[in-house]
Design a protein around this motif. Structure first.
Motif, short mmCIF file in Angstrom:
data_model
loop_
_atom_site.label_atom_id
_atom_site.label_comp_id
_atom_site.label_asym_id
_atom_site.label_seq_id
_atom_site.Cartn_x
_atom_site.Cartn_y
_atom_site.Cartn_z
N UNK A 54 0.82 -1.21 0.00
CA UNK A 54 0.00 0.00 0.00
C UNK A 54 0.86 1.26 0.00
N UNK A 55 1.99 1.20 0.68
CA UNK A 55 2.86 2.37 0.78
C UNK A 55 3.58 2.64 -0.54
N UNK A 56 4.08 1.59 -1.18
CA UNK A 56 4.81 1.73 -2.45
C UNK A 56 3.89 1.28 -3.57
N UNK A 57 3.27 2.23 -4.22
CA UNK A 57 2.24 1.92 -5.21
C UNK A 57 2.80 1.40 -6.53
N UNK A 58 4.11 1.48 -6.72
CA UNK A 58 4.68 1.10 -8.01
C UNK A 58 5.27 -0.30 -8.02
N UNK A 59 5.10 -1.06 -6.94
CA UNK A 59 5.58 -2.45 -6.93
C UNK A 59 4.58 -3.32 -7.70
N UNK A 60 5.09 -4.15 -8.57
CA UNK A 60 4.25 -5.07 -9.33
C UNK A 60 3.69 -6.15 -8.39
N UNK A 61 2.39 -6.37 -8.45
CA UNK A 61 1.75 -7.43 -7.67
C UNK A 61 1.18 -8.45 -8.67
N UNK A 62 1.83 -9.57 -8.79
CA UNK A 62 1.38 -10.59 -9.74
C UNK A 62 0.20 -11.37 -9.17
N UNK A 122 5.61 -13.23 0.89
CA UNK A 122 6.46 -12.13 1.36
C UNK A 122 7.84 -12.16 0.71
N UNK A 123 8.37 -13.36 0.52
CA UNK A 123 9.73 -13.49 -0.03
C UNK A 123 9.72 -13.85 -1.51
N UNK A 124 8.63 -13.59 -2.20
CA UNK A 124 8.57 -13.88 -3.63
C UNK A 124 9.62 -13.06 -4.37
N UNK A 125 10.39 -13.68 -5.28
CA UNK A 125 11.47 -12.96 -5.97
C UNK A 125 10.99 -11.75 -6.77
N UNK A 126 9.75 -11.80 -7.28
CA UNK A 126 9.28 -10.67 -8.10
C UNK A 126 9.10 -9.41 -7.27
N UNK A 127 8.92 -9.54 -5.96
CA UNK A 127 8.81 -8.36 -5.11
C UNK A 127 10.18 -7.78 -4.77
N UNK A 128 11.22 -8.56 -4.96
CA UNK A 128 12.57 -8.11 -4.62
C UNK A 128 13.29 -7.49 -5.81
N UNK A 129 12.76 -7.70 -7.03
CA UNK A 129 13.39 -7.13 -8.21
C UNK A 129 13.13 -5.62 -8.26
N UNK A 130 13.98 -4.90 -9.01
CA UNK A 130 13.83 -3.45 -9.14
C UNK A 130 12.80 -3.13 -10.21
N UNK A 131 11.54 -3.44 -9.91
CA UNK A 131 10.46 -3.18 -10.85
C UNK A 131 9.74 -1.87 -10.53
N UNK A 132 10.29 -1.06 -9.68
CA UNK A 132 9.69 0.22 -9.34
C UNK A 132 10.80 1.25 -9.16
#
Length: 527
Positions: free
Chosen positions: A424-432, A476-486
């Motif tokens: 919610x805080x970082x709106x530019x993170x991709x949520x698959x 929580x530890x999904x790799x797609x959330x850790x990539x620089x997608x934002x």
């Protein structure tokens, strides 16, 4: 006139280009660069984070041999507040109180208690012998009041003792409450005993590896062997089979050579001693030699170290400066190292030593129980019957499952709530879609686990809570959330300004000129 028409055409072209840029180009750019964010159950997650305390249910059967005991049981049990001092859990006890006149032979009652669905069974009876309390058949507590001294005060005291046993020895309500508070990441000040209990107890996981190691530091002087597999078959495997519903365990054993003592013990009386300050320097080098990476599961190490001849006998100093009676170093969430003295039986080198592994399996099981969080009961005038064949009693297994279920639920709630706040805080993170699926799965399993725990169905509660824990941790530890997608907002300006500035400046100047031309035309028409 021709010049005026030419300027009007330029103004019209500028307006058309601006309209195309604003109405077509900007929306197209916005759509192609927007971040995909699958919908998450934010409302349900917020509701879960505010749903403390966690409800735990337990059924208790009470049998009284006299009407006086029966009345007092009903009055005292009904007036008890079992949830005082508990902050994160709430225990609901269902008491079934019966008048059960017993004869001298209580065998049938004890046999029936084995198959009961209750979490605890109490029998209050008169006895011609001295007052005594004994815990038999795991869940059954027999409290005998001497017949000659059976007054109201004795009965009330016996009932209060029974309630204290229920709260602290069978249910371990305070420990469960502490575990839930810790899983919710709440800062609390615990007494040293409770803090150490939580610190040494193994963390939740779907499986564990048990590694039993015999260390012979000087094989040129001593070569040892042990029949560990038969000892495991007799003592360890029955316990692990009973713990099958709690977690999966994988067992290995090994013998290591040339693993010298990394520190020099100090002289002490007739031998040597490892001071408490030296123990960390013993554990770390030994750990590097164990090769315990059998799988991704955490490993519990149980090491039997044969001390060198020059250090025999070797003692271990405890934190309170006293000598350890077991010569064991217990390391929280890691395992234990036991120092074994070896006797010089001959001058021949290397000496051969055949160890009876059953002599040490009892110590290994005690260390294993301690790491699981099971404490040895030491109540005065209370005898707890031990489970010699399985190594763990029914009420201990219930406590482990109840505690692990509550810990999994609290940890899952904390994890997905932290994830939801981050997204919610970082709106530019991709949520698959997979992240959303895991969050919905975690929420569903948490609700199912809470309902099962409130009904006292421990097997279902543990199954659902394990699924919730795994789903929340995976999300929580999904790799797609850790990539620089934002990118932060300031970086966006640095990226997009060089792109839009060369296009927007000519358009803006053209629109300004078009506005001037429009004003000139309007002025000429008025003249």
């Amino acid at each position: 006139m021709e010049s005026l028409n030419s300027r009007s055409s330029q103004a019209t072209a500028a307006v058309c280009m601006s309209v195309v840029f604003i109405c077509v180009g900007v929306p197209l750019w916005w759509k192609t660069t927007e971040v995909y964010r699958a919908e998450l159950p934010y409302t349900e997650i917020q509701a879960l984070s505010q749903s403390t305390p966690l409800t735990i249910s337990a059924k208790v059967e009470v049998h009284a041999t006299s009407h006086a005991m029966l009345r007092m049981c009903k009055d005292i049990f009904a007036s008890q507040d079992f949830n005082k001092e508990l902050k994160f859990t709430r225990t609901l006890f269902t008491f079934k109180i019966n008048a059960a006149p017993l004869n001298n032979d209580d065998t049938q009652v004890f046999e029936n208690a084995k198959n009961t669905e209750a979490d605890a069974v109490f029998i209050f009876t008169h006895d011609v012998m001295m007052p005594k309390i004994s815990a038999k058949n795991n869940k059954l507590i027999k409290i005998s009041v001497a017949e000659a001294d059976a007054n109201q005060e004795d009965i009330q005291k016996s009932i209060e003792i029974a309630l204290d046993i229920l709260r602290n020895d069978l249910m371990h309500l305070q420990y469960v409450d502490d575990v839930v508070g810790k899983a919710l990441a709440v800062k609390l000040d615990f007494p040293k005993v409770r803090e150490y209990h939580m610190r040494k107890t193994i963390q939740p996981d779907k499986g564990y590896d048990l590694l039993f190691t015999l260390i012979c530091p000087k094989p040129g002087e001593l070569q040892a062997s042990w029949d560990i597999h038969n000892a495991m078959k007799l003592h360890l495997y029955p316990m692990l089979e009973k713990l099958g519903s709690y977690a999966k365990f994988h067992v290995e054993s090994q013998i290591l050579y040339y693993c010298d003592m990394p520190v020099k013990p100090q002289k002490f009386d007739d031998g040597h001693i490892l001071r408490f300050s030296q123990l960390p320097h013993v554990v770390n080098p030994v750990e590097s030699r164990l090769g315990a990476e059998m799988s991704a599961n955490p490993t519990l190490n149980f090491v039997l170290y044969l001390t060198e001849d020059k250090y025999n006998p070797l003692y271990i100093e405890r934190q309170d400066r006293n000598i350890s009676s077991t010569n064991t170093i217990l390391i929280p969430r890691w395992g234990a190292i036991t120092m074994k003295k070896t006797n010089k039986t001959s001058a021949q080198k290397p000496r051969q030593l055949e160890l009876n592994a059953e002599d040490f399996m009892g110590a290994f099981l005690a260390q294993f129980r301690s790491l699981l969080g099971l404490e040895t009961n030491g109540r005065e005038n209370v005898v707890f019957e031990q489970s010699f064949t399985e190594g763990i009693t029914d009420f201990e297994l219930d406590y482990l499952m109840r505690s692990r279920s509550a810990e999994n639920i609290a940890s899952s709630i904390h994890t997905i709530h932290s994830l939801a706040k981050l997204l919610e805080k970082i709106q530019n993170i991709v949520i698959k879609d997979e992240i959303a699926r895991l969050c919905y799965l975690a929420v569903d399993q948490i609700n199912l686990a809470k309902s099962a725990l409130a009904r006292g169905e421990l097997n279902d509660a543990l199954t659902f809570s394990n699924k919730a824990f795994e789903a929340s941790e995976t999300a929580f530890f999904d790799p797609t959330l850790l990539e620089l997608l934002y990118f932060p907002e300031d970086q966006k300006f640095a990226i997009y300004i060089p792109l839009f500035l060369p296009i927007s400046l000519p358009l803006i100047s053209s629109l300004v000129n078009a506005l001037k031309i429009w004003k000139e035309n309007k002025k000429q028409k008025l003249e």
